[in-house]
Design a protein around this motif. Structure first.
Motif, PDB file in Angstrom:
ATOM      1  N   MET A   1       0.844  -1.190   0.000  1.00 41.50           N
ATOM      2  CA  MET A   1       0.000   0.000   0.000  1.00 41.50           C
ATOM      3  C   MET A   1       0.880   1.240   0.000  1.00 41.50           C
ATOM      4  SD  MET A   1      -2.818   1.233   2.840  1.00 41.50           S
ATOM      5  CE  MET A   1      -4.031   0.040   2.322  1.00 41.50           C
ATOM      6  N   ALA A   2       0.636   2.161  -0.898  1.00 40.23           N
ATOM      7  CA  ALA A   2       1.433   3.393  -0.951  1.00 40.23           C
ATOM      8  C   ALA A   2       1.164   4.242   0.284  1.00 40.23           C
ATOM      9  CB  ALA A   2       1.097   4.166  -2.218  1.00 40.23           C
ATOM     10  N   ASN A 189      -1.600  -3.191   4.598  1.00 44.74           N
ATOM     11  CA  ASN A 189      -2.464  -3.299   3.431  1.00 44.74           C
ATOM     12  C   ASN A 189      -3.711  -4.076   3.846  1.00 44.74           C
ATOM     13  OD1 ASN A 189      -3.747  -3.904   1.024  1.00 44.74           O
ATOM     14  ND2 ASN A 189      -1.843  -4.237  -0.098  1.00 44.74           N
ATOM     15  N   LEU A 190      -4.854  -3.401   3.886  1.00 52.70           N
ATOM     16  CA  LEU A 190      -6.072  -4.049   4.360  1.00 52.70           C
ATOM     17  C   LEU A 190      -6.444  -5.260   3.512  1.00 52.70           C
ATOM     18  CD1 LEU A 190      -8.437  -1.123   5.402  1.00 52.70           C
ATOM     19  CD2 LEU A 190      -7.040  -2.598   6.840  1.00 52.70           C
ATOM     20  N   ASP A 191      -6.122  -5.236   2.224  1.00 52.90           N
ATOM     21  CA  ASP A 191      -6.454  -6.368   1.354  1.00 52.90           C
ATOM     22  C   ASP A 191      -5.748  -7.643   1.818  1.00 52.90           C
ATOM     23  OD1 ASP A 191      -8.067  -4.790  -0.219  1.00 52.90           O
ATOM     24  OD2 ASP A 191      -6.484  -4.329  -1.666  1.00 52.90           O
ATOM     25  N   GLU A 192      -4.652  -7.492   2.549  1.00 50.24           N
ATOM     26  CA  GLU A 192      -3.921  -8.653   3.050  1.00 50.24           C
ATOM     27  C   GLU A 192      -4.411  -9.090   4.432  1.00 50.24           C
ATOM     28  OE1 GLU A 192       0.152  -7.528   3.045  1.00 50.24           O
ATOM     29  OE2 GLU A 192       0.307  -7.376   0.859  1.00 50.24           O
ATOM     30  N   LEU A 193      -5.232  -8.263   5.061  1.00 49.65           N
ATOM     31  CA  LEU A 193      -5.661  -8.528   6.438  1.00 49.65           C
ATOM     32  C   LEU A 193      -7.144  -8.823   6.573  1.00 49.65           C
ATOM     33  CD1 LEU A 193      -3.744  -5.601   8.198  1.00 49.65           C
ATOM     34  CD2 LEU A 193      -3.008  -7.963   7.988  1.00 49.65           C
ATOM     35  N   VAL A 194      -7.934  -8.482   5.561  1.00 53.46           N
ATOM     36  CA  VAL A 194      -9.389  -8.570   5.660  1.00 53.46           C
ATOM     37  C   VAL A 194      -9.906  -9.600   4.658  1.00 53.46           C
ATOM     38  CG1 VAL A 194     -11.574  -7.308   5.443  1.00 53.46           C
ATOM     39  CG2 VAL A 194      -9.534  -6.140   6.334  1.00 53.46           C
TER      40      VAL A 194
END
Length: 201
Positions: A1-2, A189-194
């Motif tokens: 995530m930037a 990075n939320l995509d990796e956690l959610v």
């Protein structure tokens, strides 16, 4: 995530903005002013408004006054001898400097009620939530906070000074004003956690 670099950290324009932009400060960089005695009491009252299954209040706060920093520095220096018998002068200086960081210092004690139907793990989570509330309250008042642990929090000598049996130090909460402009750090990075749960058929 930037990592965003265009945001105002600890933005007070709304409650949501503050939560979205919350950023801790480095205790070694904090300067005066820090919270007044009345503000610190308000911060601790807000810290205590935390999820607490069973209404056990399984945490305590110990305020270290400015006039007590020297005694804390002496304690940490003695504790370092126990923690690392080979510690040199530079290590002792760093340990003493730790005690003098920031205008205000609160030690958070995890004080779970043992042999209770509420598991100790849940009580420890409540203690962590109290620390987070403390930081939010500090930032909401226009100051900056930093939560540190390290060997100091695990030292039996330091623990014996502040804790009763079955308690431990959850952290040192340093409060003050930022001595330099705060900088954002990389965030998860939320995509990796959610994920969305897919129930079994």
């Amino acid at each position: 995530m930037a990592m965003r670099t265009d945001m105002t950290l600890n933005d007070h324009s709304s409650a949501l903005a503050l939560l979205t932009t919350r950023r801790s400060g480095r205790p070694r960089e904090m300067v005066a002013p820090g919270p007044s005695a009345d503000e610190l009491r308000q911060i601790l009252a807000i810290a205590a408004r935390t999820p607490d299954h069973g209404k056990l209040a399984p945490w305590r706060f110990v305020i270290i006054g400015n006039e007590q920093r020297g005694a804390l520095a002496d304690l940490l220096s003695r504790a370092l001898d126990q923690h690392d018998p080979e510690a040199g002068e530079a290590h002792h200086l760093k340990a003493r400097d730790f005690a003098h960081q920031a205008p205000a210092l609160v030690i958070l004690i995890s004080a779970p009620v043992h042999n209770h139907k509420i598991p100790v793990w849940e009580q420890q989570l409540s203690c962590g939530a109290a620390a987070m509330n403390l930081l939010h309250a500090t930032h909401a008042l226009g100051y900056v906070g930093g939560w540190l642990t390290g060997w100091q929090a695990c030292s039996k000598l330091v623990e014996a000074e502040f804790c009763e049996e079955g308690e431990c130090i959850a952290g040192f909460l340093f409060l003050g004003s930022p001595g330099r402009e705060l900088e954002e750090r990389p965030r998860p990075n939320l995509d990796e956690l959610v994920r969305v749960w897919d129930p079994p058929a």
